[in-house]
Design a protein around this motif. Structure first.
Motif, PDB file in Angstrom:
ATOM      1  N   ARG A 178      45.946  53.713  39.491  1.00 15.10           N
ATOM      2  CA  ARG A 178      46.710  52.762  38.687  1.00 15.10           C
ATOM      3  C   ARG A 178      45.970  52.470  37.384  1.00 15.10           C
ATOM      4  NH1 ARG A 178      46.853  47.874  42.848  1.00 15.10           N
ATOM      5  NH2 ARG A 178      44.633  48.227  42.467  1.00 15.10           N
ATOM      6  N   SER A 179      46.733  52.059  36.388  1.00 16.33           N
ATOM      7  CA  SER A 179      46.152  51.546  35.153  1.00 16.33           C
ATOM      8  C   SER A 179      46.472  50.062  35.063  1.00 16.33           C
ATOM      9  CB  SER A 179      46.715  52.273  33.937  1.00 16.33           C
ATOM     10  OG  SER A 179      46.221  53.579  33.875  1.00 16.33           O
ATOM     11  N   TYR A 180      45.509  49.287  34.577  1.00 18.13           N
ATOM     12  CA  TYR A 180      45.656  47.830  34.513  1.00 18.13           C
ATOM     13  C   TYR A 180      45.605  47.362  33.076  1.00 18.13           C
ATOM     14  CZ  TYR A 180      44.335  42.928  34.576  1.00 18.13           C
ATOM     15  OH  TYR A 180      44.281  41.588  34.337  1.00 18.13           O
ATOM     16  N   ALA A 181      46.458  46.398  32.740  1.00 23.08           N
ATOM     17  CA  ALA A 181      46.413  45.771  31.416  1.00 23.08           C
ATOM     18  C   ALA A 181      46.921  44.339  31.526  1.00 23.08           C
ATOM     19  CB  ALA A 181      47.248  46.555  30.417  1.00 23.08           C
ATOM     20  N   THR A 182      46.550  43.535  30.553  1.00 20.57           N
ATOM     21  CA  THR A 182      46.994  42.154  30.476  1.00 20.57           C
ATOM     22  C   THR A 182      47.911  42.005  29.273  1.00 20.57           C
ATOM     23  OG1 THR A 182      44.885  41.422  31.376  1.00 20.57           O
ATOM     24  CG2 THR A 182      46.237  39.762  30.311  1.00 20.57           C
ATOM     25  N   GLY A 183      49.098  41.438  29.505  1.00 21.30           N
ATOM     26  CA  GLY A 183      50.039  41.190  28.428  1.00 21.30           C
ATOM     27  C   GLY A 183      50.204  39.703  28.207  1.00 21.30           C
ATOM     28  N   VAL A 217      51.014  34.722  30.608  1.00 22.26           N
ATOM     29  CA  VAL A 217      50.027  35.785  30.771  1.00 22.26           C
ATOM     30  C   VAL A 217      50.460  36.651  31.948  1.00 22.26           C
ATOM     31  CG1 VAL A 217      47.615  36.333  31.232  1.00 22.26           C
ATOM     32  CG2 VAL A 217      48.188  34.306  29.912  1.00 22.26           C
ATOM     33  N   ALA A 218      50.551  37.965  31.730  1.00 17.74           N
ATOM     34  CA  ALA A 218      50.974  38.895  32.778  1.00 17.74           C
ATOM     35  C   ALA A 218      49.851  39.884  33.057  1.00 17.74           C
ATOM     36  CB  ALA A 218      52.232  39.642  32.355  1.00 17.74           C
ATOM     37  N   ARG A 219      49.485  40.002  34.321  1.00 17.48           N
ATOM     38  CA  ARG A 219      48.539  41.035  34.746  1.00 17.48           C
ATOM     39  C   ARG A 219      49.369  42.167  35.322  1.00 17.48           C
ATOM     40  NH1 ARG A 219      44.193  38.913  38.556  1.00 17.48           N
ATOM     41  NH2 ARG A 219      45.987  38.443  39.832  1.00 17.48           N
ATOM     42  N   VAL A 220      49.245  43.378  34.762  1.00 17.96           N
ATOM     43  CA  VAL A 220      50.165  44.472  35.068  1.00 17.96           C
ATOM     44  C   VAL A 220      49.386  45.691  35.554  1.00 17.96           C
ATOM     45  CG1 VAL A 220      51.929  45.997  34.119  1.00 17.96           C
ATOM     46  CG2 VAL A 220      51.764  43.649  33.307  1.00 17.96           C
ATOM     47  N   TRP A 221      49.857  46.264  36.677  1.00 23.40           N
ATOM     48  CA  TRP A 221      49.345  47.527  37.187  1.00 23.40           C
ATOM     49  C   TRP A 221      50.475  48.546  37.150  1.00 23.40           C
ATOM     50  CZ3 TRP A 221      47.933  42.834  39.112  1.00 23.40           C
ATOM     51  CH2 TRP A 221      46.574  42.584  39.201  1.00 23.40           C
ATOM     52  N   CYS A 250      53.166  43.346  38.961  1.00 19.70           N
ATOM     53  CA  CYS A 250      52.535  42.401  38.053  1.00 19.70           C
ATOM     54  C   CYS A 250      52.613  40.981  38.578  1.00 19.70           C
ATOM     55  CB  CYS A 250      53.144  42.493  36.652  1.00 19.70           C
ATOM     56  SG  CYS A 250      54.846  42.026  36.555  1.00 19.70           S
ATOM     57  N   THR A 251      51.684  40.175  38.097  1.00 19.75           N
ATOM     58  CA  THR A 251      51.689  38.740  38.363  1.00 19.75           C
ATOM     59  C   THR A 251      51.776  38.038  37.022  1.00 19.75           C
ATOM     60  OG1 THR A 251      49.287  38.657  38.324  1.00 19.75           O
ATOM     61  CG2 THR A 251      50.341  38.962  40.470  1.00 19.75           C
ATOM     62  N   VAL A 252      52.643  37.030  36.927  1.00 14.38           N
ATOM     63  CA  VAL A 252      52.868  36.321  35.673  1.00 14.38           C
ATOM     64  C   VAL A 252      52.656  34.840  35.908  1.00 14.38           C
ATOM     65  CG1 VAL A 252      54.448  36.026  33.756  1.00 14.38           C
ATOM     66  CG2 VAL A 252      54.664  38.010  35.187  1.00 14.38           C
ATOM     67  N   THR A 253      51.972  34.191  34.987  1.00 19.36           N
ATOM     68  CA  THR A 253      51.788  32.743  35.049  1.00 19.36           C
ATOM     69  C   THR A 253      52.037  32.164  33.671  1.00 19.36           C
ATOM     70  OG1 THR A 253      49.432  32.947  34.569  1.00 19.36           O
ATOM     71  CG2 THR A 253      50.063  32.837  36.886  1.00 19.36           C
ATOM     72  N   GLN A 312      57.586  35.019  29.699  1.00 14.75           N
ATOM     73  CA  GLN A 312      57.053  35.872  30.757  1.00 14.75           C
ATOM     74  C   GLN A 312      57.573  37.296  30.629  1.00 14.75           C
ATOM     75  OE1 GLN A 312      57.768  33.989  34.535  1.00 14.75           O
ATOM     76  NE2 GLN A 312      56.128  32.505  34.236  1.00 14.75           N
ATOM     77  N   ALA A 313      58.850  37.455  30.268  1.00 12.67           N
ATOM     78  CA  ALA A 313      59.398  38.802  30.077  1.00 12.67           C
ATOM     79  C   ALA A 313      58.686  39.505  28.926  1.00 12.67           C
ATOM     80  CB  ALA A 313      60.897  38.735  29.826  1.00 12.67           C
ATOM     81  N   GLY A 314      58.427  38.784  27.853  1.00 16.18           N
ATOM     82  CA  GLY A 314      57.689  39.373  26.741  1.00 16.18           C
ATOM     83  C   GLY A 314      56.271  39.738  27.116  1.00 16.18           C
ATOM     84  N   ALA A 315      55.642  38.908  27.953  1.00 18.40           N
ATOM     85  CA  ALA A 315      54.277  39.202  28.402  1.00 18.40           C
ATOM     86  C   ALA A 315      54.256  40.434  29.298  1.00 18.40           C
ATOM     87  CB  ALA A 315      53.704  37.993  29.137  1.00 18.40           C
ATOM     88  N   VAL A 316      55.260  40.565  30.166  1.00 18.00           N
ATOM     89  CA  VAL A 316      55.334  41.740  31.041  1.00 18.00           C
ATOM     90  C   VAL A 316      55.542  42.995  30.205  1.00 18.00           C
ATOM     91  CG1 VAL A 316      56.699  42.865  32.845  1.00 18.00           C
ATOM     92  CG2 VAL A 316      56.084  40.467  33.070  1.00 18.00           C
TER      93      VAL A 316
END
Length: 174
Positions: free
Chosen positions: A49-54, A60-64, A109-112, A119-123
């Motif tokens: 997997r690749s991980y990034a934060t948006g 804030v979205a943590r995305v894999w 992903c997890t969004v807070t 949140q959609a923009g962060a994702v």
């Protein structure tokens, strides 16, 4: 003319035309070296997997991102359930549509923070960054469309002596 440090002889250019040709050759060699930079290596973890934060607004979205069948899971729920509005689902699909990778990657992903729009923009921002880490050749496409740029606009804070951020209290003459 001899160089004092190395003892070698230096040749002088005979005219400005020779100097211009020499400078053009050096610039062309440097330009070719810059234009042909190799792509960075993909960054993947042990599970592939690749991980990034948006980020967007206060969200804030943590995305894999990993290869798969196109499933998008947000905070343990399906994207269809979490983002009920079609516009929000369209926003998170945009990086895949632009890069022609629709239904090729699974996203977890997890969004807070923030509201659903933020949140959609962060994702979307996180998916775009994770895709560039998984497949570096996609960076140019996603950068041109503006998906790798963080939208830094946030709500302005309320100031003292004001009703809101900028609105004054109602004026009373008497």
């Amino acid at each position: 003319m001899a160089d004092k440090t190395t003892g070698t002889t230096l040749t002088r250019t005979r005219s400005l035309a020779d100097l211009a040709l020499a400078n053009a050759a050096v610039a062309a060699a440097q330009g070719a070296a810059i234009g042909e930079q190799p792509l960075p290596a993909p960054q993947r973890d042990a599970k592939g997997r690749s991980y990034a934060t948006g980020k967007r607004k206060n969200a804030v979205a943590r995305v894999w991102v990993k290869p798969g069948k196109g499933r998008i899971t947000i905070n343990g729920r399906d994207a269809q359930v979490y983002f009920a509005r079609p516009v929000l689902r369209m926003i998170i699909q945009q990086p895949f549509l632009v890069s022609d990778r629709l239904n090729q990657f699974d996203v977890m992903c997890t969004v807070t923070g923030g509201g659903l729009s933020g949140q959609a923009g962060a994702v979307r921002h996180g998916i775009s960054k994770a895709l560039t880490l998984f497949e570096p050749s996609l960076r140019k496409i996603l950068k041109q469309v503006g998906f790798l740029t963080r939208d830094s606009r946030v709500v302005e804070r309320k100031k003292y002596g004001r009703a809101k951020a900028r609105r004054s209290f109602q004026f009373s003459k008497r």
